[in-house]
Design a protein around this motif. Sequence first.
Motif, PDB file in Angstrom:
ATOM      1  N   SER A  56       0.748  -1.342  -0.189  1.00 21.50           N
ATOM      2  CA  SER A  56      -0.145   0.208   0.307  1.00 21.50           C
ATOM      3  C   SER A  56       1.198   1.357   0.191  1.00 21.50           C
ATOM      4  O   SER A  56       1.770   1.091   0.450  1.00 21.50           O
ATOM      5  N   GLU A  57       0.236   2.274  -1.175  1.00 13.78           N
ATOM      6  CA  GLU A  57       1.452   3.656  -0.791  1.00 13.78           C
ATOM      7  C   GLU A  57       0.321   4.893   0.190  1.00 13.78           C
ATOM      8  O   GLU A  57       0.904   5.924   0.889  1.00 13.78           O
ATOM      9  N   LEU A  58      -0.683   3.874   1.119  1.00 13.75           N
ATOM     10  CA  LEU A  58      -0.949   4.780   2.543  1.00 13.75           C
ATOM     11  C   LEU A  58      -0.397   4.741   3.511  1.00 13.75           C
ATOM     12  O   LEU A  58       0.024   3.668   3.916  1.00 13.75           O
ATOM     13  N   GLY A  59      -0.844   5.458   4.337  1.00 13.52           N
ATOM     14  CA  GLY A  59       0.536   4.926   5.921  1.00 13.52           C
ATOM     15  C   GLY A  59       1.338   5.940   6.227  1.00 13.52           C
ATOM     16  O   GLY A  59       1.721   5.964   6.965  1.00 13.52           O
ATOM     17  N   HIS A 233      12.533   2.354   8.989  1.00 14.95           N
ATOM     18  CA  HIS A 233      11.363   3.016   9.506  1.00 14.95           C
ATOM     19  C   HIS A 233       9.673   1.913   9.600  1.00 14.95           C
ATOM     20  O   HIS A 233       9.251   1.439   9.590  1.00 14.95           O
ATOM     21  N   GLY A 234       8.935   1.987   7.709  1.00 10.14           N
ATOM     22  CA  GLY A 234       7.923   1.535   7.479  1.00 10.14           C
ATOM     23  C   GLY A 234       7.481   2.779   7.369  1.00 10.14           C
ATOM     24  O   GLY A 234       7.143   4.137   7.952  1.00 10.14           O
ATOM     25  N   PRO A 235       6.190   2.109   7.085  1.00 19.14           N
ATOM     26  CA  PRO A 235       4.818   3.837   7.265  1.00 19.14           C
ATOM     27  C   PRO A 235       4.896   4.055   8.592  1.00 19.14           C
ATOM     28  O   PRO A 235       4.683   3.736   9.351  1.00 19.14           O
ATOM     29  N   GLY A 236       4.760   5.355   8.998  1.00 23.30           N
ATOM     30  CA  GLY A 236       4.474   5.816  10.273  1.00 23.30           C
ATOM     31  C   GLY A 236       2.812   6.039  11.377  1.00 23.30           C
ATOM     32  O   GLY A 236       2.257   6.121  12.109  1.00 23.30           O
ATOM     33  N   ALA A 237       2.144   5.989   9.740  1.00 28.04           N
ATOM     34  CA  ALA A 237       0.398   5.981  10.409  1.00 28.04           C
ATOM     35  C   ALA A 237       0.222   5.291  11.458  1.00 28.04           C
ATOM     36  O   ALA A 237      -0.436   6.240  12.647  1.00 28.04           O
ATOM     37  N   ASP A 238       1.056   4.192  11.447  1.00 29.57           N
ATOM     38  CA  ASP A 238      -0.399   3.102  12.812  1.00 29.57           C
ATOM     39  C   ASP A 238       0.565   3.022  13.928  1.00 29.57           C
ATOM     40  O   ASP A 238      -0.150   3.462  15.307  1.00 29.57           O
ATOM     41  N   LEU A 248      -4.952   1.688  18.102  1.00 30.39           N
ATOM     42  CA  LEU A 248      -4.157   0.448  17.928  1.00 30.39           C
ATOM     43  C   LEU A 248      -3.943  -0.518  18.834  1.00 30.39           C
ATOM     44  O   LEU A 248      -2.736  -1.222  19.049  1.00 30.39           O
ATOM     45  N   LYS A 249      -4.815   0.167  20.191  1.00 28.59           N
ATOM     46  CA  LYS A 249      -3.682  -0.521  21.938  1.00 28.59           C
ATOM     47  C   LYS A 249      -3.664  -1.887  21.994  1.00 28.59           C
ATOM     48  O   LYS A 249      -3.219  -2.231  22.661  1.00 28.59           O
ATOM     49  N   THR A 253       2.569  -4.883  20.151  1.00 28.19           N
ATOM     50  CA  THR A 253       3.635  -4.352  20.185  1.00 28.19           C
ATOM     51  C   THR A 253       3.477  -3.155  19.059  1.00 28.19           C
ATOM     52  O   THR A 253       2.238  -3.301  18.504  1.00 28.19           O
ATOM     53  N   ASP A 254       4.302  -1.544  19.123  1.00 24.61           N
ATOM     54  CA  ASP A 254       3.930  -1.053  18.436  1.00 24.61           C
ATOM     55  C   ASP A 254       4.617  -1.578  16.953  1.00 24.61           C
ATOM     56  O   ASP A 254       4.685  -1.826  16.348  1.00 24.61           O
ATOM     57  N   PRO A 255       3.738  -0.951  15.928  1.00 27.72           N
ATOM     58  CA  PRO A 255       3.313  -0.822  14.746  1.00 27.72           C
ATOM     59  C   PRO A 255       4.849  -1.237  14.074  1.00 27.72           C
ATOM     60  O   PRO A 255       5.202  -1.164  12.872  1.00 27.72           O
ATOM     61  N   ILE A 256       5.824   0.117  14.385  1.00 25.22           N
ATOM     62  CA  ILE A 256       6.772   0.710  13.740  1.00 25.22           C
ATOM     63  C   ILE A 256       8.181  -0.328  13.408  1.00 25.22           C
ATOM     64  O   ILE A 256       8.318  -0.911  14.556  1.00 25.22           O
ATOM     65  N   VAL A 257       8.378  -0.182  12.251  1.00 25.75           N
ATOM     66  CA  VAL A 257       9.669  -1.124  12.160  1.00 25.75           C
ATOM     67  C   VAL A 257      10.795  -0.999  12.606  1.00 25.75           C
ATOM     68  O   VAL A 257      11.622   0.080  12.602  1.00 25.75           O
TER      69      VAL A 257
END
Length: 633
Positions: A56-59, A233-238, A248-249, A253-257
Amino acid sequence: MTILPHRRLILVLAACVVLAAVGVALWFNLPVAEVVAIDPPDQRDQPSVDSFEPPSELGFVGSSACAECHAEIVGVYAQHPMAKSVRSVASDSEEWPEGFRSALVPGEHKVLTVQATPGAMTHEERIYDEEGELIAKCTYPMAYVVGAGERGRAYLRQQDNILFMSPVNWYPQESAWDLAPQYKKDDVRRFNRRVTADCLGCHTGRVAVTERGTNLYEPQVFHEMEIGCERCHGPGADHVAYQSGDELKSLATDPIVNPTKLTISQREAVCYQCHLSAIRVLQAGRSQLDFRPGMELSDVWCVLDEGTDIQADGRTKSVNHVQQMRDSRCFMGSNGEMGCISCHDPHSVPTVENRAEFFRSRCLNCHANEDCGEEMPKRMIVEDSCVDCHMPSLASHNMAHVAQTDHRVLKRPTDSLGDEGKDPAARGLVLFGEMRNQLSEAEQKRGLGLGSYVYLTRKGIPVPPQLTALLKDSLADYPNDGILLNALGTLSLKQNDVASALTFFERASHGLVEREVALDNLLRLSVLSQDSDATLEYAEQVLVIDSGDANAHASRALALRGLNRSVEAIAAMRKAIELNPGQLEYHDWLAGYFEALGQDENARAERTLIQRLQSARPPEDIENATGSNAGDG
């Protein structure tokens, strides 16, 4: 034997037919190929291009969003070269060194010039006759600067939704303007070398393409110009949602890479996505822009490699750090755990003052209990710097005015010159890293076949029959693969099988990936066969994509003449000449056409211009030649 003007132009326009199929989806630094045996792995199902779902290009939120919580680290990273990877010419307001504002780069017959003023820059091609009079010039405003400026700066121009590279670069290490890598004097590509998503995928943050695989961009080319946080670190929206609210609690784990928490191969892929210079064949259906942190490199590319590429004279290929590091005793002694961030802080670069101590501390993480073995007075000559002794600079053999650090970490730099004395053809290509275990048999076969094919064609080495068979076998697995179809079309032409070539190129023209390549080939074949209707059709399709393609305008002129549309034919050829005034064949065709139409005065004017162009050369006193001033008309 005298060749008539229209026949001469036909030969010129058809001459590039075998070049176009090399492919825009492959990288340029291609080593010697040897097709090796493939051991089919069991790890993957057989690939299907149709089932591949692009990421996806979103996020994406942009680095400015990261700065709200991570201001300190974002501020530090702002000084990193990656954070200065691309900028607009209009914003390039730093203090320019002597010689930067105006420059002349002479060729054999033409002169390239640079004129820079605050917020604007033009590059120009000029042609002078033997009297030093300016015959013609083409001026190109530059839109973007690529490169932080430590090793080089490249310049891009924008035409509609296409980007082109200038043949002139600035080299800070020598404070000089000179030809860009892989350019030669009076290069036929001039200012028309396309900038592909492959290039922008590494040198920029995020690119706004009109459609995947087309190398066409939105009017605002960049979502984020410089390489930013989300590249590693990947898309940061999440991540933002996870940290700032309850949305998203529920996630564990935190979805950031965090690259340090990935597997070794995934961690290194974050760096290797740009810093691994090798044969990188995009997987079928993939785009250079598909990689996301957390992926394996093999999810996007099949990578083939030939090693450290250290020449007998000690020079190396530019940007070959990964292979050299992996060839070091440090890497091999770490069981593969050593990686780029073992020594480099991805967020900052040490200052000149603390560079020696910074990297020495990295070495001592593993070598704290080992004595250097060198006497302290000699060590202090280089400020007790490990890297100055064990990782000296090597000159580049494929990029002028540039040196890079030798990442083999030799005990003594004279111990080995790596590949010295080895026959490059004997080294062959191997699948990089763990790709033999990660890629299916079909993916390996396709990658090895295409990588080997591209190298051999660019070097002018005949393609062996077994390689042609390998590519045809791959087509059975990937029947709509534009890269494979164009390669097989070109091979068919070399075997004088025009019918098969047309079939392959026509099939490729219906896809997105390398559609332009296929259309270029179809256009040139139609010119060669003197099929006016087909030539007009393909020329107009090419011009929809690139309205500045001089060869397409010239081909269109040929077709219009064949259809007895003389006024349109002359206008089309004049447009081709406007775009490429130094192409003698264009003028010769136009002069011949004027003669055929009885327009003798126009014909004489073209013949006179041809004579001046034939004797074109840079003036001896180029600074004072007519038309050499920055403000000339």
